[in-house]
Design a protein around this motif. Structure first.
Motif: not given
Lengths: 487, 100
Positions: A323-325, A329, A333-337, A339, A341-342, A344-345
């Protein structure tokens, strides 16, 4: 005029223009291609402009290759600059590639015209083209049945006469098995023969791009256009492009065909497929080839070996979808972790999650030796089986798949049963060998595939035997009745 | 059953950064157990001293001269960014603590 040979001859004679071929392909893509859910996207304007350029070239006496002016389809995991690539996954919805795959450049250099993208199992994980955000692709021989997978859309489109050829990718049989289900030729070249640059990675030590065509000769033309070293793929073989099509005289005389004992004893092999394949071996023998019995003693272990290695590599390759590049995404989401998980899930489908988890598990501390390393050692034993067998024969022949095309929805709930069907195809990937499936008749009205495998870099013998078989028989001329080409 | 537990599946999902629902954990525990049960047959093979194969056709790692080439245009490279600022990809905060 639905085969590449006919299209090439028509262009050479001036009976048809590249523009007419592309127009016809586009209209079939949007008609039967969409009906079968085989084609998931087309590029119309750009393709027509390229067709006009090809016609202009030809008018001035320049023809780039046997593919010049002919329409082709790409599996939706091969990237083309500015065009979408989805891998039939939610996680790549909206993605447009910033660059061209090497095979795209080479098709363009050969004058071929890419008219669109084909359906597939998500990230090439599957044998039925049912694990797709687009829904299942269908088999033109019987639309209630699977066209195979994971490159099912490409096989279905060629069988239905949308284009004369198409590209797929084969990690464990994903070109050969749909070729078998749809009654067309499907080839996986030697590992490293065709650049993987721009092919979305599933299992990097097994993946290889391969063509679908109707004849062995056409397959040879496509291999000539695509093969050859590419410095952008570090596993590309340091070999020049394959140039063997003029040598395909179709002579089978003196060729030794190895028939593995283990390929006809399993309980999974259906009687009708076994019978049809044995009859084809008889046809090869009648045409001058010798049949030799060979042993591939690790055959019962190849499926497990393959799934441990392929999923381990997939879990690593698919870590890039975070979800970064690019890609999906998750929102809010609140934080990078979160981002990671959700995204990908929400983005991956069930079969992809299953394989990522299996691969992550077999690579994790405490299990690595027992599963992953063990599988790599058995991979060595499988390679040795083939080295030994090829001391006694030039090619190995047998069924491509234990059954004819199965009904859509019939198997997906039982992963093991579906995986076991790959017993005849995964070995060529594990050992890096070229393999090819060609139509060898029908059983219950559905195509049966004959698989041929050869030593590494010996596509020449593979295609010689295939073209010889097609010279002696007319199985490759059979067409699915309901999709006859309209006038 | 018994080769892989629900706990193993949950721990592996954690490593893979995939959140699973209750029913997904249940289904995957069953599926992975069946797949690993089948893979158990490999344990019966004698592989002492057998070199593992990582790549079917071993090739030396290719090298090239260390010379700069022209990079991809940043606009093109950022074309798929879910969120961007100038020539950077923007992600949510990575570390806890005060805003820097």
């Amino acid at each position: 005029m639905d085969s590449l040979e006919e299209q090439r001859a028509g262009l050479d004679r001036g009976d048809v223009s590249a523009r007419e071929l592309v127009q016809r392909a586009l209209s079939r893509a949007e008609g039967v291609g969409a009906e079968l859910n085989a084609v998931v996207g087309v590029r119309g304007e750009a393709a027509l402009a390229e067709a006009d350029a090809s016609d202009a070239r030809r008018g001035q006496g320049t023809v780039l290759s046997p593919l010049d002016g002919t329409p082709v389809l790409l599996k939706d995991n091969i990237v083309m600059q500015g065009e979408p690539t989805t891998c039939a996954s939610r996680i790549l919805e909206g993605f447009r590639s910033p660059y061209d795959a090497t095979v795209v450049e080479r098709l363009r250099d050969a004058g071929a015209i890419i008219i669109g993208r084909t359906n597939m199992d998500e990230f090439a994980m599957g044998s039925s083209t049912e694990n797709s955000i687009f829904g299942p692709a269908r088999n033109p021989w019987d639309p209630s049945r699977s066209c195979g997978g994971s490159s099912g859309g490409s096989a279905s489109a060629v069988a239905a006469g949308v284009t004369g050829y198409a590209l797929g990718s084969d990690t464990g049989g994903s070109v050969r098995q749909p070729g078998s289900f749809c009654g067309v030729v499907g080839m996986k070249p030697t590992y490293g023969r065709i650049s993987r640059y721009g092919l979305v990675a599933f299992a990097s030590s097994l993946d290889q791009i391969g063509p679908f065509t109707r004849t062995a000769r056409e397959c040879a033309w496509v291999l000539e256009a695509l093969s050859g070293h590419d410095p952008r793929d570090s596993t590309s073989l340091p070999e020049p492009a394959w140039r063997g099509s003029p040598d395909l005289d179709g002579s089978l005389s003196g060729i030794r065909i190895g028939v593995p004992r283990e390929y006809f004893v399993g309980e999974g092999l259906s009687a009708e497929v076994s019978e049809r394949v044995r009859a084809s071996l008889g046809e090869l023998e009648a045409a001058g080839a010798y049949l030799v019995e060979v042993d591939l003693p690790h055959t019962e272990h190849v499926v497990s070996t393959y799934y441990l290695i392929a999923t381990a590599e997939a879990s690593s390759n698919l870590a890039r979808y975070d979800g970064a590049r690019y890609g999906r995404r998750a929102v809010g989401v609140e934080d990078v972790d979160e981002m990671y998980r959700r995204s990908r899930s929400e983005g991956f489908g069930p079969e992809v999650k299953r394989r990522i988890l299996l691969g992550t598990y077999v690579l994790s501390a405490g299990y690595f030796e027992a599963y992953y390393k063990k599988a790599q050692q058995v991979r060595t034993l499988v390679r040795r089986d083939f080295d030994r067998a090829f001391e006694r024969c030039d090619v190995i022949a047998g069924p491509t798949y234990p059954q004819v095309a199965f009904p859509i929805g019939g198997k997906v709930d039982d992963p093991i049963r579906l995986y076991l069907g790959d017993v005849y195809t995964v070995s060529a990937n594990l050992a890096g060998l070229p393999g090819l499936s060609l139509p060898c008749g029908e059983a219950s009205g559905l195509p049966v595939g004959l698989q041929l495998m050869a030593p590494a870099l010996d596509e020449g013998t593979l295609l010689t035997v295939a073209s010889g078989f097609q010279k002696e028989t007319d199985h490759h001329l059979h067409r699915p009745g309901s999709f006859d080409e309209p006038e | 059953m018994g080769r892989i537990s629900r706990k193993d599946v949950e721990r592996t999902a954690e490593l893979a950064r995939i959140d699973l629902s209750e029913s997904e954990v249940e289904g995957l525990t069953r599926d992975l157990d069946r797949i690993l049960e089948h893979a158990q047959q490999l344990a019966m093979l004698e592989t002492e001293g057998i070199e593992p194969t990582a790549h079917a056709l071993p090739l030396p790692t290719p090298t090239r001269p260390d010379r700069p080439a022209s990079p991809m245009d940043p606009e093109r490279a950022l074309g798929n960014a879910p969120l961007r600022e100038g020539s950077a990809f923007v992600v949510p905060k990575v570390l806890d603590g005060e805003e820097g």
